[in-house]
Motif scaffolding. Structure first.
Motif, mmCIF file in Angstrom:
data_model
loop_
_atom_site.group_PDB
_atom_site.id
_atom_site.type_symbol
_atom_site.label_atom_id
_atom_site.label_comp_id
_atom_site.label_asym_id
_atom_site.label_seq_id
_atom_site.Cartn_x
_atom_site.Cartn_y
_atom_site.Cartn_z
ATOM 1 N N LYS A 34 40.605 32.697 41.536
ATOM 2 C CA LYS A 34 40.020 34.009 42.101
ATOM 3 C C LYS A 34 41.435 34.803 42.664
ATOM 4 O O LYS A 34 42.297 34.060 43.113
ATOM 5 C CB LYS A 34 39.183 33.513 43.308
ATOM 6 N N CYS A 35 41.180 35.978 42.889
ATOM 7 C CA CYS A 35 42.396 36.895 43.515
ATOM 8 C C CYS A 35 41.803 37.039 44.899
ATOM 9 O O CYS A 35 41.345 38.213 45.168
ATOM 10 C CB CYS A 35 42.330 38.357 42.756
ATOM 11 N N ASP A 36 42.147 36.008 45.843
ATOM 12 C CA ASP A 36 41.825 36.174 47.048
ATOM 13 C C ASP A 36 43.024 36.569 47.943
ATOM 14 O O ASP A 36 43.041 36.826 49.168
ATOM 15 C CB ASP A 36 41.239 34.801 47.710
ATOM 16 N N GLN A 73 43.380 43.825 39.067
ATOM 17 C CA GLN A 73 42.305 44.179 38.845
ATOM 18 C C GLN A 73 41.468 43.194 38.661
ATOM 19 O O GLN A 73 41.510 42.280 37.823
ATOM 20 C CB GLN A 73 42.185 45.413 37.549
ATOM 21 N N GLY A 74 39.884 43.042 39.232
ATOM 22 C CA GLY A 74 38.953 42.139 38.626
ATOM 23 C C GLY A 74 39.043 40.950 39.804
ATOM 24 O O GLY A 74 39.944 40.768 40.682
ATOM 25 N N ARG A 75 38.334 40.160 39.804
ATOM 26 C CA ARG A 75 38.019 39.052 40.763
ATOM 27 C C ARG A 75 38.681 37.862 40.302
ATOM 28 O O ARG A 75 38.933 36.807 41.071
ATOM 29 C CB ARG A 75 36.801 38.554 40.824
ATOM 30 N N ARG A 76 39.297 37.859 39.026
ATOM 31 C CA ARG A 76 40.010 36.582 38.323
ATOM 32 C C ARG A 76 41.401 37.111 38.144
ATOM 33 O O ARG A 76 41.727 38.081 37.425
ATOM 34 C CB ARG A 76 39.350 35.909 37.507
ATOM 35 N N ARG A 77 42.320 36.014 38.255
ATOM 36 C CA ARG A 77 43.856 36.176 37.858
ATOM 37 C C ARG A 77 43.852 36.351 36.340
ATOM 38 O O ARG A 77 43.284 35.636 35.616
ATOM 39 C CB ARG A 77 44.678 35.150 37.905
#
Length: 200
Positions: A34-36, A73-77
């Motif tokens: 996840k891109c947190d 971009q997006g929620r995942r690496r």
């Protein structure tokens, strides 16, 4: 998530966390996570790469001291981040209000760097290496004399070349008196115009 990152993170949504230390080759985050969090290099260097279907590793960018990475971009690496040598990392919570003003500038810089990588990948080996050295020199404090934090294998993976091609290109640039090698990874630009001419 690695233990080192877990140590560095805070739960109180501070803009930037304390320092986390990574050893050479240690993963900072992996493709699919996840891109947190966004990250800033305090010292050392970081490579972002993707493993292609054929099993070959393609490095898409290098990040040096003071540079941000990890905003995608997006929620995942989409890429894996790995430390090059001993590396210190600061973390910023992407959900924190304090970080929101940073995002447009950081995204622009990241995507610009990736577009630049696509440009130099279409050039011949000595052109790619010359462009790479010029790019790194512009991102260091001393633009004439600098150390390359990454090994030639990483440079080869970044430029889409073999290690042998990178070595031959560096030798050619050295013999042309465009650069001088200082120690195992030090580079001194002797003639910037001549080095730039290899990119034309």
């Amino acid at each position: 998530m690695t233990a080192a990152i877990a140590i560095a993170m805070r739960t109180d949504k501070q803009e930037v966390s304390p320092l986390a230390i990574f050893a050479n080759g240690q993963t900072i985050y992996s493709d699919g996570e996840k891109c947190d969090w966004a990250y800033r290099v305090a010292f050392g260097a970081v490579s972002l790469y993707r493993v292609l279907a054929c099993g070959r590793r393609q490095i898409v960018s290098f990040h040096l001291a003071g540079e941000w990475f990890g905003i995608e971009q997006g929620r995942r690496r989409q890429f894996t981040a790995e430390a090059i040598g001993p590396t210190g990392i600061l973390c910023a919570n992407l959900a924190a209000d304090q970080c929101s003003a940073l995002l447009p500038a950081v995204l622009d810089a990241l995507w610009s760097a990736r577009e630049h990588q696509l440009v130099i990948s279409r050039q011949s080996s000595h052109e790619r290496v010359a462009a790479f050295l010029l790019e790194i020199s512009e991102r260091t404090q001393d633009k004439r004399r600098f150390d390359l934090p990454m090994p030639r294998a990483d440079i080869a993976d970044y430029l889409g070349l073999t290690i042998e091609s990178v070595s031959r290109a560096i030798t050619r640039l050295k013999c042309s008196n465009a650069i001088r090698l200082v120690g195992p990874r030090g580079v001194e630009i002797l003639d910037r115009d001549r080095l730039r001419s290899f990119c034309d």
